[in-house]
Design an enzyme around this catalytic site. Structure first.
Site, PDB file in Angstrom:
ATOM      1  N   ASP A   2      12.849  78.585 -58.374  1.00  0.00           N
ATOM      2  CA  ASP A   2      12.705  78.630 -56.918  1.00  0.00           C
ATOM      3  C   ASP A   2      14.116  78.851 -56.371  1.00  0.00           C
ATOM      4  O   ASP A   2      14.927  77.929 -56.344  1.00  0.00           O
ATOM      5  CB  ASP A   2      12.110  77.299 -56.436  1.00  0.00           C
ATOM      6  CG  ASP A   2      12.136  77.157 -54.918  1.00  0.00           C
ATOM      7  OD1 ASP A   2      12.491  78.131 -54.231  1.00  0.00           O
ATOM      8  OD2 ASP A   2      11.804  76.054 -54.438  1.00  0.00           O
TER       9      ASP A   2
ATOM     10  N   ASP B   2       4.783  76.017 -45.690  1.00  0.00           N
ATOM     11  CA  ASP B   2       6.090  75.942 -46.355  1.00  0.00           C
ATOM     12  C   ASP B   2       7.216  76.090 -45.330  1.00  0.00           C
ATOM     13  O   ASP B   2       7.481  77.189 -44.847  1.00  0.00           O
ATOM     14  CB  ASP B   2       6.150  77.077 -47.398  1.00  0.00           C
ATOM     15  CG  ASP B   2       7.496  77.132 -48.116  1.00  0.00           C
ATOM     16  OD1 ASP B   2       8.403  76.370 -47.768  1.00  0.00           O
ATOM     17  OD2 ASP B   2       7.620  77.963 -49.033  1.00  0.00           O
TER      18      ASP B   2
ATOM     19  N   LYS C  27      20.625  83.718 -48.713  1.00  0.00           N
ATOM     20  CA  LYS C  27      19.273  84.286 -48.850  1.00  0.00           C
ATOM     21  C   LYS C  27      18.787  84.878 -47.527  1.00  0.00           C
ATOM     22  O   LYS C  27      17.985  85.794 -47.514  1.00  0.00           O
ATOM     23  CB  LYS C  27      18.336  83.177 -49.339  1.00  0.00           C
ATOM     24  CG  LYS C  27      16.918  83.601 -49.603  1.00  0.00           C
ATOM     25  CD  LYS C  27      16.155  82.442 -50.217  1.00  0.00           C
ATOM     26  CE  LYS C  27      14.669  82.710 -50.268  1.00  0.00           C
ATOM     27  NZ  LYS C  27      13.949  81.548 -50.802  1.00  0.00           N
TER      28      LYS C  27
ATOM     29  N   GLU D  34       6.445  82.226 -52.895  1.00  0.00           N
ATOM     30  CA  GLU D  34       6.633  80.771 -52.974  1.00  0.00           C
ATOM     31  C   GLU D  34       5.334  79.994 -52.726  1.00  0.00           C
ATOM     32  O   GLU D  34       4.984  79.108 -53.510  1.00  0.00           O
ATOM     33  CB  GLU D  34       7.718  80.325 -51.988  1.00  0.00           C
ATOM     34  CG  GLU D  34       9.107  80.780 -52.431  1.00  0.00           C
ATOM     35  CD  GLU D  34      10.147  80.722 -51.327  1.00  0.00           C
ATOM     36  OE1 GLU D  34       9.846  80.191 -50.246  1.00  0.00           O
ATOM     37  OE2 GLU D  34      11.255  81.223 -51.555  1.00  0.00           O
TER      38      GLU D  34
END
Ligand code: AMP
Length: 523
Positions: free
Chosen positions: A8, A193, A70, A171
């Site tokens: 992850d 999420d 990211k 994810e």
């Protein structure tokens, strides 16, 4: 059986897991931590530290310490998101040769893929040290809403780190896999999420060991950092105007306050009151160090968070509409991401879905565990006739199409189509004796090219001259199981064709990826 890693690669933290003896193992670093900060810090003389050691440098070496990278991965330097980031990030962003974003640190320029590769190499090292063996295969997760350039950039980061990337998995899909595998369920699961930088929601239909994503939606610029920023604004507003300016203009002071805001937020998940203390935050007009002290109540934090949480529900509404489901059809809600530890988020999600979220699933680790489940299935499938243990049917998060001369986008693949997928459309020439067509590939939900994201473009040349409308060109889109798009165009009459892997807009060229590979550099 060789291990394959489930990674992850998070905005704030990353987690690495494997399946060992049929059970998931979240791999701790030498210090025992299972979450590894996604931070890379460049020191003098070419030294590089990653993870916890790098996080400690955020304050002391801010211009050479890279965090939240990211958020910039696979984006154009001229995008709104990058413009906003340039205002707040203490490290220097520069434009790359392909309008991509590069980072300058200690006099060198790095692609974002290289920054991510440093993190991946660190995780791989942690895994190898713990397992006592070399591991080179991995499944890496990305937010479901990542577009093609961002997925390709993540895959390239894996290659640079010397990893064989078996698959890029969304994810939330990974989270659902970790939660549902082996439970023989038959239900619709919502995965909510909320991480450090992104928000995603996915609706999955689980039928035994078949996991089908029926809809996914998200916002790549909504996460815990925004909650922290709200707290910072609130704290700064308590200062005198001149002191507010002093703090806002001083990157180190701002970073200290942001860190304090984040820890206050985290402690408010367990207590009603948080004390914020930052010694020597700024110097007053006489040059004397001033300490900062304030208290923040959970009620205050909740109030300032409602707006951000409401934005996540707009995204959930869209996913539910796309899935053609109502909240009553959802039989489990899985929470992912550190922000879902906040009671205000949990309570709001419970109210929205009218159902208590699943407990017993660690929101920080569930994604990496799901990736490890998938990695292990893929390795098993490669090495034996048994086939994968769990079948994952994912979807493409955004619609894809071809730009027309009138400035519109002709859809070729609708969002939420199951992948891998293939679709083709036939286009005709718009001018007499046209011998070349330019194919521009767009992603997004708008019908107007100007409001869509240009993923890449290429030309098909050498068409036989003919009156307009007579020459027919077939444009085919192929999306592989990792969500990465290949586009090809063929003149139906002559069979002449051209194609691209969509990495041309802001990505690295394959030769560049090879040049950057750590193993080829002897890193
Ligand atoms: P992730 O991207 O999933 O690692 O999530 C990171 C985000 O979760 C950051 O904004 C953290 O501040 C936040 N976070 C981590 N732990 C907690 C906690 N106990 N309560 C509230 N937020 C948290």
């Amino acid at each position: 059986m060789a291990h394959a890693l489930g990674i992850d690669l998070g905005t704030s933290n990353s987690v690495v897991s494997v399946i060992q003896g049929g059970r998931p193992l979240v791999i701790p670093g030498p210090d025992g931590h299972r979450l590894h900060p996604s931070v890379v810090s460049f020191g003098y003389g070419g030294s590089v530290v990653v993870g916890h050691a790098a996080r400690r440098q955020v304050l002391y070496n801010p211009s050479n310490t890279i965090w939240s990278a990211k958020r910039l991965l696979g984006r154009s330097f001229h995008s709104e998101e990058v413009r906003k980031s340039r205002e707040v990030l203490p490290y220097e962003l520069v434009e790359g040769p392909n309008h991509d974003v590069r980072i300058r640190a200690q006099g060198r320029t790095y692609s974002l893929q290289e920054i991510s590769a440093f993190i991946l190499r660190h995780l791989r090292q942690i895994a190898e040290d713990h397992l006592g063996e070399a591991v080179d295969k991995a499944v890496i997760t990305v937010p479901a809403y990542f577009n093609d350039s961002q997925r390709q950039a993540t895959r390239d980061a894996g290659t640079i780190a010397g990893l064989d990337v078996l698959r890029i998995v969304n994810e939330p899909t990974a989270a659902c896999l970790a939660y549902g595998v082996g439970r023989a369920m038959e239900s619709n699961v919502a995965v909510y999420d909320l991480g450090g930088g992104t928000f995603d929601v996915s609706i999955l239909r689980v039928l035994g060991d078949v996991f089908e994503v029926v809809a996914t939606a998200g916002d790549t610029f909504l996460g815990g950092d925004d909650f922290d920023e709200n707290i910072v604004k609130h704290l700064v507003s308590g200062l005198k105007e001149a002191d507010q300016v002093r703090v806002r203009r001083n990157p180190i002071a701002l970073q200290k306050l942001k860190d304090a805001a984040e820890s206050a937020k985290c402690s408010l998940s367990d207590s009603e009151l948080a004390r914020v203390k930052v010694p020597a935050l700024y110097k007053d007009d006489r040059g004397v160090d001033q300490d900062f002290e304030a208290t923040l109540t959970r009620a205050q934090f909740d109030r300032m968070s409602y707006g951000l949480i409401a934005r996540t529900f707009q995204v959930c509404d869209q996913a539910m509409r796309d899935a053609r489901l109502t909240n009553r059809d959802i039989s489990a809600v899985v929470l992912v991401g550190g922000m879902t530890r906040s009671p205000v988020v949990r309570d709001a999600v419970q109210a929205y879905f009218d159902r208590e979220p699943e407990s017993g699933v660690n929101p920080d680790e569930v994604v990496s565990v799901g990736a490890a489940v998938q990695a292990s299935s893929l390795v098993n499938a490669l090495s034996g006739p048994s086939g994968p243990d769990a079948l994952l049917i994912d979807v493409t998060p955004q619609s894809l199409g071809v730009g027309t001369v009138e400035g519109f986008v002709e859809r070729v693949i609708e969002r939420n189509s199951p992948i891998p997928t293939h679709a083709a459309r036939v286009f005709t020439t718009t001018r007499d004796h046209q011998t070349e067509v330019r194919i521009r590939v767009f992603q997004g939900e708008s019908r107007a090219a100007a409001d869509s994201e240009l993923l890449g473009q290429f030309s098909l040349v050498g068409l036989p001259p003919a009156p307009r409308g007579e020459c027919r060109v077939r444009v085919a889109f192929d999306i592989d199981a990792s969500g990465i798009l290949n586009v090809s165009a063929e003149d139906i009459q002559s069979g002449r064709s051209a194609s691209i892997r969509i990495d041309a807009s802001v990505g690295l060229r394959p030769e560049e990826v090879e040049e950057m590979r750590f193993d080829s550099l002897g890193f």
